[in-house]
Write a protein that holds these residues in place. Sequence first.
Motif, PDB file in Angstrom:
ATOM      1  N   GLU A   1       0.825  -1.201   0.000  1.00 38.10           N
ATOM      2  CA  GLU A   1       0.000   0.000   0.000  1.00 38.10           C
ATOM      3  C   GLU A   1       0.866   1.261   0.000  1.00 38.10           C
ATOM      4  OE1 GLU A   1      -3.815   1.722   2.462  1.00 38.10           O
ATOM      5  OE2 GLU A   1      -3.427  -0.436   2.455  1.00 38.10           O
ATOM      6  N   LEU A   2       1.964   1.224   0.748  1.00 36.25           N
ATOM      7  CA  LEU A   2       2.890   2.367   0.740  1.00 36.25           C
ATOM      8  C   LEU A   2       3.552   2.512  -0.626  1.00 36.25           C
ATOM      9  CD1 LEU A   2       4.539   2.008   4.264  1.00 36.25           C
ATOM     10  CD2 LEU A   2       2.957   3.795   3.512  1.00 36.25           C
ATOM     11  N   GLU A   3       3.886   1.392  -1.262  1.00 36.04           N
ATOM     12  CA  GLU A   3       4.455   1.457  -2.615  1.00 36.04           C
ATOM     13  C   GLU A   3       3.465   2.075  -3.591  1.00 36.04           C
ATOM     14  OE1 GLU A   3       6.076  -2.053  -4.331  1.00 36.04           O
ATOM     15  OE2 GLU A   3       7.540  -2.319  -2.727  1.00 36.04           O
ATOM     16  N   ARG A   4       2.186   1.752  -3.439  1.00 34.36           N
ATOM     17  CA  ARG A   4       1.173   2.333  -4.329  1.00 34.36           C
ATOM     18  C   ARG A   4       1.130   3.855  -4.172  1.00 34.36           C
ATOM     19  NH1 ARG A   4      -1.600  -2.449  -3.278  1.00 34.36           N
ATOM     20  NH2 ARG A   4      -2.664  -1.613  -1.471  1.00 34.36           N
ATOM     21  N   LEU A   5       1.351   4.339  -2.944  1.00 37.02           N
ATOM     22  CA  LEU A   5       1.385   5.787  -2.720  1.00 37.02           C
ATOM     23  C   LEU A   5       2.474   6.446  -3.567  1.00 37.02           C
ATOM     24  CD1 LEU A   5       1.162   6.075   1.176  1.00 37.02           C
ATOM     25  CD2 LEU A   5      -0.556   6.821  -0.479  1.00 37.02           C
ATOM     26  N   VAL A   6       3.621   5.770  -3.649  1.00 37.77           N
ATOM     27  CA  VAL A   6       4.765   6.344  -4.349  1.00 37.77           C
ATOM     28  C   VAL A   6       4.638   6.196  -5.857  1.00 37.77           C
ATOM     29  CG1 VAL A   6       7.268   6.183  -4.673  1.00 37.77           C
ATOM     30  CG2 VAL A   6       6.295   5.882  -2.392  1.00 37.77           C
ATOM     31  N   PHE A   7       4.320   4.988  -6.314  1.00 36.77           N
ATOM     32  CA  PHE A   7       4.412   4.692  -7.746  1.00 36.77           C
ATOM     33  C   PHE A   7       3.087   4.820  -8.501  1.00 36.77           C
ATOM     34  CE2 PHE A   7       7.966   2.407  -5.757  1.00 36.77           C
ATOM     35  CZ  PHE A   7       9.004   3.073  -6.391  1.00 36.77           C
TER      36      PHE A   7
END
Length: 174
Positions: free
Chosen positions: A157-163
């Motif tokens: 979920e944190l990766e989705r925030l970035v990418f």
Amino acid sequence: MKVRVKTLSPIHIGNGERISSLEFLVDGGRLKVFRFDRILSAIERIPNPQLRTNAYLWFKNQGDLRLSTFLKNFNLNLEPDYELEINGNLISSQVEEFIKTLEGPYVPGSELKGSIRHLIACAWFMEKPDYVKLKVEKLLKEGKAKNYKELNNAEEELERLVFYPEKEKTLSLT
């Protein structure tokens, strides 16, 4: 954000495999590597059946399992699959394999992609530390980081925030 990659030393990416002392020998400052299936094929070509049987039994009974000893004892002459120059002494009974092409060391694209993604994520987190802290606290409150599987989901979920920020909904702090 521009990213430029410059190597400062030779690159050797391990492939996770090890070459055992039955697959290499050191001769005149060169590491000579032989595929084990080729060694078995050479045994099969030994014309004397008793000597061929002895060659197979050697692996079972011999305490010193080194290719150089084996080739010398059975008078086998094999060309190595490849050889490399080595500096210094090799004292290990195993050698770590690495991926290399004829043009030089090979760096898998996935290694570069992972490194670049990591740098981008770190830069994004450093630019928005308060937002990341709030998001992590929200994930913890929702119980999305209490075990390994849920922790992986929280990381995704944190990766989705970035990418993939366009897919991120407005963050609710309630």
